[in-house]
Design a protein around this motif. Sequence first.
Motif, PDB file in Angstrom:
ATOM      1  N   TYR A 122      -7.333 -15.763  17.263  1.00  0.00           N
ATOM      2  CA  TYR A 122      -6.229 -15.322  16.406  1.00  0.00           C
ATOM      3  C   TYR A 122      -4.958 -16.104  16.731  1.00  0.00           C
ATOM      4  O   TYR A 122      -4.188 -16.445  15.837  1.00  0.00           O
ATOM      5  N   LYS A 123      -4.766 -16.429  17.997  1.00  0.00           N
ATOM      6  CA  LYS A 123      -3.592 -17.212  18.397  1.00  0.00           C
ATOM      7  C   LYS A 123      -3.640 -18.609  17.764  1.00  0.00           C
ATOM      8  O   LYS A 123      -2.630 -19.103  17.251  1.00  0.00           O
ATOM      9  N   GLU A 124      -4.806 -19.239  17.772  1.00  0.00           N
ATOM     10  CA  GLU A 124      -4.955 -20.554  17.141  1.00  0.00           C
ATOM     11  C   GLU A 124      -4.710 -20.451  15.635  1.00  0.00           C
ATOM     12  O   GLU A 124      -4.067 -21.314  15.047  1.00  0.00           O
ATOM     13  N   TYR A 125      -5.226 -19.386  15.020  1.00  0.00           N
ATOM     14  CA  TYR A 125      -5.013 -19.166  13.590  1.00  0.00           C
ATOM     15  C   TYR A 125      -3.527 -19.056  13.276  1.00  0.00           C
ATOM     16  O   TYR A 125      -3.022 -19.705  12.360  1.00  0.00           O
ATOM     17  N   LYS A 126      -2.805 -18.237  14.050  1.00  0.00           N
ATOM     18  CA  LYS A 126      -1.367 -18.052  13.819  1.00  0.00           C
ATOM     19  C   LYS A 126      -0.602 -19.362  14.009  1.00  0.00           C
ATOM     20  O   LYS A 126       0.312 -19.668  13.235  1.00  0.00           O
ATOM     21  N   ASN A 127      -0.971 -20.135  15.029  1.00  0.00           N
ATOM     22  CA  ASN A 127      -0.313 -21.433  15.257  1.00  0.00           C
ATOM     23  C   ASN A 127      -0.532 -22.380  14.079  1.00  0.00           C
ATOM     24  O   ASN A 127       0.404 -23.051  13.643  1.00  0.00           O
ATOM     25  N   LEU A 128      -1.747 -22.435  13.560  1.00  0.00           N
ATOM     26  CA  LEU A 128      -2.021 -23.287  12.401  1.00  0.00           C
ATOM     27  C   LEU A 128      -1.241 -22.830  11.175  1.00  0.00           C
ATOM     28  O   LEU A 128      -0.740 -23.650  10.410  1.00  0.00           O
ATOM     29  N   GLN A 129      -1.129 -21.517  10.981  1.00  0.00           N
ATOM     30  CA  GLN A 129      -0.368 -20.991   9.851  1.00  0.00           C
ATOM     31  C   GLN A 129       1.109 -21.371   9.969  1.00  0.00           C
ATOM     32  O   GLN A 129       1.730 -21.761   8.985  1.00  0.00           O
ATOM     33  N   GLU A 130       1.664 -21.249  11.170  1.00  0.00           N
ATOM     34  CA  GLU A 130       3.073 -21.590  11.381  1.00  0.00           C
ATOM     35  C   GLU A 130       3.315 -23.080  11.136  1.00  0.00           C
ATOM     36  O   GLU A 130       4.319 -23.458  10.538  1.00  0.00           O
ATOM     37  N   LYS A 131       2.395 -23.922  11.592  1.00  0.00           N
ATOM     38  CA  LYS A 131       2.532 -25.372  11.362  1.00  0.00           C
ATOM     39  C   LYS A 131       2.468 -25.682   9.879  1.00  0.00           C
ATOM     40  O   LYS A 131       3.214 -26.524   9.380  1.00  0.00           O
ATOM     41  N   GLY A 132       1.577 -25.016   9.166  1.00  0.00           N
ATOM     42  CA  GLY A 132       1.468 -25.217   7.723  1.00  0.00           C
ATOM     43  C   GLY A 132       2.729 -24.801   7.001  1.00  0.00           C
ATOM     44  O   GLY A 132       3.204 -25.483   6.089  1.00  0.00           O
ATOM     45  N   ASN A 133       3.309 -23.671   7.399  1.00  0.00           N
ATOM     46  CA  ASN A 133       4.551 -23.195   6.783  1.00  0.00           C
ATOM     47  C   ASN A 133       5.689 -24.156   7.072  1.00  0.00           C
ATOM     48  O   ASN A 133       6.504 -24.450   6.187  1.00  0.00           O
ATOM     49  N   ALA A 134       5.753 -24.658   8.293  1.00  0.00           N
ATOM     50  CA  ALA A 134       6.807 -25.602   8.661  1.00  0.00           C
ATOM     51  C   ALA A 134       6.670 -26.888   7.849  1.00  0.00           C
ATOM     52  O   ALA A 134       7.674 -27.480   7.434  1.00  0.00           O
ATOM     53  N   LEU A 135       5.445 -27.319   7.607  1.00  0.00           N
ATOM     54  CA  LEU A 135       5.221 -28.526   6.817  1.00  0.00           C
ATOM     55  C   LEU A 135       5.741 -28.342   5.396  1.00  0.00           C
ATOM     56  O   LEU A 135       6.427 -29.215   4.865  1.00  0.00           O
ATOM     57  N   TRP A 136       5.457 -27.206   4.765  1.00  0.00           N
ATOM     58  CA  TRP A 136       5.925 -26.960   3.396  1.00  0.00           C
ATOM     59  C   TRP A 136       7.441 -26.866   3.330  1.00  0.00           C
ATOM     60  O   TRP A 136       8.057 -27.355   2.373  1.00  0.00           O
ATOM     61  N   ILE A 137       8.058 -26.271   4.340  1.00  0.00           N
ATOM     62  CA  ILE A 137       9.523 -26.189   4.381  1.00  0.00           C
ATOM     63  C   ILE A 137      10.112 -27.592   4.499  1.00  0.00           C
ATOM     64  O   ILE A 137      11.077 -27.939   3.811  1.00  0.00           O
ATOM     65  N   THR A 138       9.523 -28.421   5.351  1.00  0.00           N
ATOM     66  CA  THR A 138       9.988 -29.799   5.525  1.00  0.00           C
ATOM     67  C   THR A 138       9.839 -30.583   4.227  1.00  0.00           C
ATOM     68  O   THR A 138      10.761 -31.307   3.818  1.00  0.00           O
ATOM     69  N   ILE A 139       8.709 -30.448   3.559  1.00  0.00           N
ATOM     70  CA  ILE A 139       8.487 -31.146   2.287  1.00  0.00           C
ATOM     71  C   ILE A 139       9.527 -30.707   1.254  1.00  0.00           C
ATOM     72  O   ILE A 139      10.082 -31.530   0.525  1.00  0.00           O
ATOM     73  N   PHE A 140       9.812 -29.412   1.188  1.00  0.00           N
ATOM     74  CA  PHE A 140      10.799 -28.895   0.243  1.00  0.00           C
ATOM     75  C   PHE A 140      12.188 -29.477   0.531  1.00  0.00           C
ATOM     76  O   PHE A 140      12.878 -29.937  -0.380  1.00  0.00           O
ATOM     77  N   ILE A 141      12.592 -29.481   1.792  1.00  0.00           N
ATOM     78  CA  ILE A 141      13.926 -29.981   2.164  1.00  0.00           C
ATOM     79  C   ILE A 141      14.038 -31.481   1.866  1.00  0.00           C
ATOM     80  O   ILE A 141      15.028 -31.940   1.296  1.00  0.00           O
ATOM     81  N   VAL A 142      13.023 -32.247   2.237  1.00  0.00           N
ATOM     82  CA  VAL A 142      13.039 -33.689   1.982  1.00  0.00           C
ATOM     83  C   VAL A 142      13.076 -33.953   0.478  1.00  0.00           C
ATOM     84  O   VAL A 142      13.835 -34.809   0.002  1.00  0.00           O
ATOM     85  N   GLY A 143      12.291 -33.202  -0.284  1.00  0.00           N
ATOM     86  CA  GLY A 143      12.297 -33.357  -1.736  1.00  0.00           C
ATOM     87  C   GLY A 143      13.652 -33.039  -2.337  1.00  0.00           C
ATOM     88  O   GLY A 143      14.152 -33.766  -3.207  1.00  0.00           O
ATOM     89  N   PHE A 144      14.264 -31.964  -1.878  1.00  0.00           N
ATOM     90  CA  PHE A 144      15.595 -31.582  -2.356  1.00  0.00           C
ATOM     91  C   PHE A 144      16.619 -32.670  -2.035  1.00  0.00           C
ATOM     92  O   PHE A 144      17.417 -33.049  -2.894  1.00  0.00           O
ATOM     93  N   LEU A 145      16.593 -33.182  -0.802  1.00  0.00           N
ATOM     94  CA  LEU A 145      17.529 -34.231  -0.403  1.00  0.00           C
ATOM     95  C   LEU A 145      17.307 -35.517  -1.202  1.00  0.00           C
ATOM     96  O   LEU A 145      18.262 -36.190  -1.583  1.00  0.00           O
ATOM     97  N   LEU A 146      16.053 -35.827  -1.472  1.00  0.00           N
ATOM     98  CA  LEU A 146      15.739 -37.017  -2.262  1.00  0.00           C
ATOM     99  C   LEU A 146      16.285 -36.876  -3.687  1.00  0.00           C
ATOM    100  O   LEU A 146      16.916 -37.799  -4.203  1.00  0.00           O
ATOM    101  N   ILE A 147      16.064 -35.743  -4.301  1.00  0.00           N
ATOM    102  CA  ILE A 147      16.574 -35.505  -5.656  1.00  0.00           C
ATOM    103  C   ILE A 147      18.098 -35.544  -5.673  1.00  0.00           C
ATOM    104  O   ILE A 147      18.710 -36.148  -6.549  1.00  0.00           O
ATOM    105  N   PHE A 148      18.732 -34.909  -4.681  1.00  0.00           N
ATOM    106  CA  PHE A 148      20.189 -34.904  -4.588  1.00  0.00           C
ATOM    107  C   PHE A 148      20.729 -36.322  -4.435  1.00  0.00           C
ATOM    108  O   PHE A 148      21.696 -36.708  -5.097  1.00  0.00           O
ATOM    109  N   THR A 149      20.081 -37.128  -3.599  1.00  0.00           N
ATOM    110  CA  THR A 149      20.504 -38.517  -3.382  1.00  0.00           C
ATOM    111  C   THR A 149      20.343 -39.335  -4.664  1.00  0.00           C
ATOM    112  O   THR A 149      21.248 -40.088  -5.049  1.00  0.00           O
ATOM    113  N   LEU A 150      19.229 -39.185  -5.332  1.00  0.00           N
ATOM    114  CA  LEU A 150      19.003 -39.919  -6.583  1.00  0.00           C
ATOM    115  C   LEU A 150      20.019 -39.517  -7.647  1.00  0.00           C
ATOM    116  O   LEU A 150      20.517 -40.381  -8.390  1.00  0.00           O
TER     117      LEU A 150
END
Length: 115
Positions: free
Chosen positions: A78-106
């Motif tokens: 369960y600990k490994e499962y939770k760690n993978l879920q947190e990493k996945g959530n962090a990845l989506w947050i990072t993608i969203f922020i980078v996408g927002f910054l890219l659109i704002f810059t353009l």
Amino acid sequence: MSKKIWDSSLYKLIRIDFAGGNCFKVQSNLSDWVSLETEMGNKSTLITKVILEDIEGKHYSIEPNDNGLRFAKGELTYKEYKNLQEKGNALWITIFIVGFLLIFTLMSVLVKFVL
């Protein structure tokens, strides 16, 4: 994915939670999937969590995804499962922020170019 978890889990499935706060309590693992499908009908109800119970009575809340299936099969703790879920959530947050910054810059470059 929830059906796969139901069929291959090492744990006892006790509840399925849906978007909107509804839930389905499982009485037995044999006939309840048919009851669940009948109750849902043709609606596209989103299953948000699956609650599993081990032989000691401890409950585990998992999402119906690949990591949840791997936990249900016993491939992950369960600990490994939770760690993978947190990493996945962090990845989506990072993608969203980078996408927002890219659109704002353009947009900024476009405004400077037009003016």
